[in-house]
Design an enzyme around this catalytic site. Structure first.
Site, PDB file in Angstrom:
ATOM      1  N   ARG A 151      43.234 -88.230 -49.803  1.00 44.62           N
ATOM      2  CA  ARG A 151      43.172 -87.320 -48.670  1.00 44.62           C
ATOM      3  C   ARG A 151      44.166 -86.171 -48.739  1.00 44.62           C
ATOM      4  O   ARG A 151      43.815 -85.019 -48.489  1.00 44.62           O
ATOM      5  CB  ARG A 151      43.448 -88.077 -47.356  1.00 44.62           C
ATOM      6  CG  ARG A 151      42.267 -88.748 -46.762  1.00 44.62           C
ATOM      7  CD  ARG A 151      42.725 -89.970 -46.000  1.00 44.62           C
ATOM      8  NE  ARG A 151      43.225 -90.925 -46.966  1.00 44.62           N
ATOM      9  CZ  ARG A 151      42.451 -91.813 -47.568  1.00 44.62           C
ATOM     10  NH1 ARG A 151      41.193 -91.903 -47.263  1.00 44.62           N
ATOM     11  NH2 ARG A 151      42.953 -92.639 -48.484  1.00 44.62           N
ATOM     12  N   LYS A 176      56.343 -86.219 -71.553  1.00 44.16           N
ATOM     13  CA  LYS A 176      57.161 -85.921 -72.742  1.00 44.16           C
ATOM     14  C   LYS A 176      58.647 -85.940 -72.409  1.00 44.16           C
ATOM     15  O   LYS A 176      59.481 -85.623 -73.241  1.00 44.16           O
ATOM     16  CB  LYS A 176      56.811 -84.525 -73.281  1.00 44.16           C
ATOM     17  CG  LYS A 176      55.375 -84.331 -73.658  1.00 44.16           C
ATOM     18  CD  LYS A 176      55.215 -82.899 -74.181  1.00 44.16           C
ATOM     19  CE  LYS A 176      53.759 -82.522 -74.312  1.00 44.16           C
ATOM     20  NZ  LYS A 176      53.611 -81.056 -74.457  1.00 44.16           N
ATOM     21  N   HIS A 202      56.759 -87.851 -45.060  1.00 41.97           N
ATOM     22  CA  HIS A 202      55.407 -87.325 -45.277  1.00 41.97           C
ATOM     23  C   HIS A 202      55.126 -86.376 -44.113  1.00 41.97           C
ATOM     24  O   HIS A 202      54.313 -86.662 -43.231  1.00 41.97           O
ATOM     25  CB  HIS A 202      54.421 -88.496 -45.302  1.00 41.97           C
ATOM     26  CG  HIS A 202      53.081 -88.170 -45.898  1.00 41.97           C
ATOM     27  ND1 HIS A 202      52.651 -86.886 -46.139  1.00 41.97           N
ATOM     28  CD2 HIS A 202      52.085 -88.996 -46.309  1.00 41.97           C
ATOM     29  CE1 HIS A 202      51.432 -86.938 -46.663  1.00 41.97           C
ATOM     30  NE2 HIS A 202      51.069 -88.205 -46.785  1.00 41.97           N
TER      31      HIS A 202
HETATM   32  C1  NCD Z   1      49.725 -92.457 -46.980  1.00 40.23           C
HETATM   33  C2  NCD Z   1      50.771 -92.160 -48.044  1.00 40.23           C
HETATM   34  O1  NCD Z   1      50.436 -91.748 -49.168  1.00 40.23           O
HETATM   35  O2  NCD Z   1      51.928 -92.310 -47.708  1.00 40.23           O
HETATM   36  N1  NCD Z   1      48.473 -91.958 -47.317  1.00 40.23           N
HETATM   37  C3  NCD Z   1      48.168 -90.679 -46.940  1.00 40.23           C
HETATM   38  O3  NCD Z   1      48.795 -89.729 -47.340  1.00 40.23           O
HETATM   39  N2  NCD Z   1      47.164 -90.548 -46.057  1.00 40.23           N
HETATM   40  C4  NCD Z   1      49.667 -93.878 -46.584  1.00 40.23           C
HETATM   41  C5  NCD Z   1      49.564 -94.954 -47.627  1.00 40.23           C
HETATM   42  O4  NCD Z   1      49.529 -94.712 -48.826  1.00 40.23           O
HETATM   43  O5  NCD Z   1      49.492 -96.109 -47.197  1.00 40.23           O
END
Ligand code: NCD
Length: 308
Positions: free
Chosen positions: A56, A86, A135
């Protein structure tokens, strides 16, 4: 300006991004406006540099870029398909890639990787996940989804589970919720997935009310529920998550009988969310994932018009 942490957003900035996201959502519905939009940033280029798996985040960023007319360079498996294999450092790769493009979207397995990259980049770095750290763009789409349902982001109560300790998505969400007044969360997690007491204290100090338990039944006691998978890849022994995966699950049967109104999930799901839940009106996680496209368009738009 870089986008490194959920903590750099203010309620005002979030509000502006959400209005812009709504605008893009509407424009994409109409052919003429969609075509106009796809010329907006012609000549600009976005690179996605992903050292960790993603579906996503990478595809919605790239779709957002295409929708706005940018060219896209995609390194979907940078850990093995780039010169990292590398022995090239992230710093060196970023110094080079930032000479080719106008925005770099970076996902990496190490906490702090985006901050390191930002020190060496001449163009904006967007943190698309740094290990178990942050995130921020997931926070944007999560808050945007809640805002669209409730029309506000304050005085909300959420049930949250199941692995906040290893989840950058949940930590960024908690930061986001702590920006607004009167929010309370109840965090359901087994001990190895629960936040440390100092992490909880930090969130409390920023104004978020937090209670915790390890009882999965508690997840059904809230109107707004956000769950995630056990981040097995961040456990020393990934197989240690097995008993938790079996125990911490939302089932359609229980959801139907509960007071839950909305279920959010960052996806991907494993066992914690029964696929039968998808058929229930409470399931809004695919809508949530769709919202990722609009907020990432709004973010790219802001970065390129240098307003952030
Ligand atoms: C999440 C992540 O990568 O932190 N996924 C995402 O970006 N929608 C959640 C996960 O990996 O569980």
């Amino acid at each position: 300006m870089h986008v490194l942490s959920s903590q750099q957003f203010t309620p005002k900035l979030l509000g502006d991004i959400f209005l812009k996201s709504d605008e893009f959502r509407e424009k994409l519905k109409h052919k003429t406006q969609r075509r106009l939009l796809s010329k907006k940033y012609q000549g600009e280029v976005l690179a996605s540099l992903f050292y960790e798996p993603s579906t996503r985040t990478r595809l919605s960023f790239e779709a957002a870029a295409h929708r706005l007319g940018l060219g896209v360079l995609s390194t979907e498996n940078a850990r093995i398909s780039s010169s990292a294999m590398k022995g090239e450092s992230l710093e060196d790769s970023v110094q080079v890639v930032s000479r080719y493009v106008d925005i770099i979207v970076l996902r990496h397995s190490e906490i702090g990787a985006a901050d390191r990259a930002a020190r060496f980049s001449t163009v904006p770095i967007v943190n698309a996940g740094d290990g178990g750290g942050e995130h921020p763009t997931q926070m944007l789409l999560d808050l945007y989804t809640i805002w669209r349902k409730y029309g506000r982001l304050d005085h909300l109560t959420l049930g949250i589970g199941f692995d906040p300790k290893h989840s950058r998505a949940l930590k960024s969400l908690l930061h986001g919720l702590s920006l607004f007044k009167g929010n309370s969360v109840h965090i359901v997690a087994p001990r190895p997935g629960q936040l440390s007491s100092s992490q909880i204290e930090n969130f409390r100090n920023s104004g978020l009310r937090i209670t915790t338990s390890n009882n999965v039944e508690d997840s059904y006691a809230y109107e707004l529920v956000y769950v995630n998978r056990f981040q097995a890849e961040r456990f020393n022994d990934p197989s240690a998550t097995k008993p938790y995966q079996d125990a911490y699950r939302l089932t359609a049967h229980h959801v139907k009988a509960s007071k839950i109104k909305y279920i959010l999930h960052p996806l991907p799901r494993v066992k914690e969310l029964d696929p039968e839940v998808d058929q229930l009106p409470q399931a809004i996680y695919f809508e949530q994932a769709e919202n990722g496209l609009y907020v990432r368009m709004a973010l790219i738009d802001r970065l390129l018009s240098a307003r952030l």
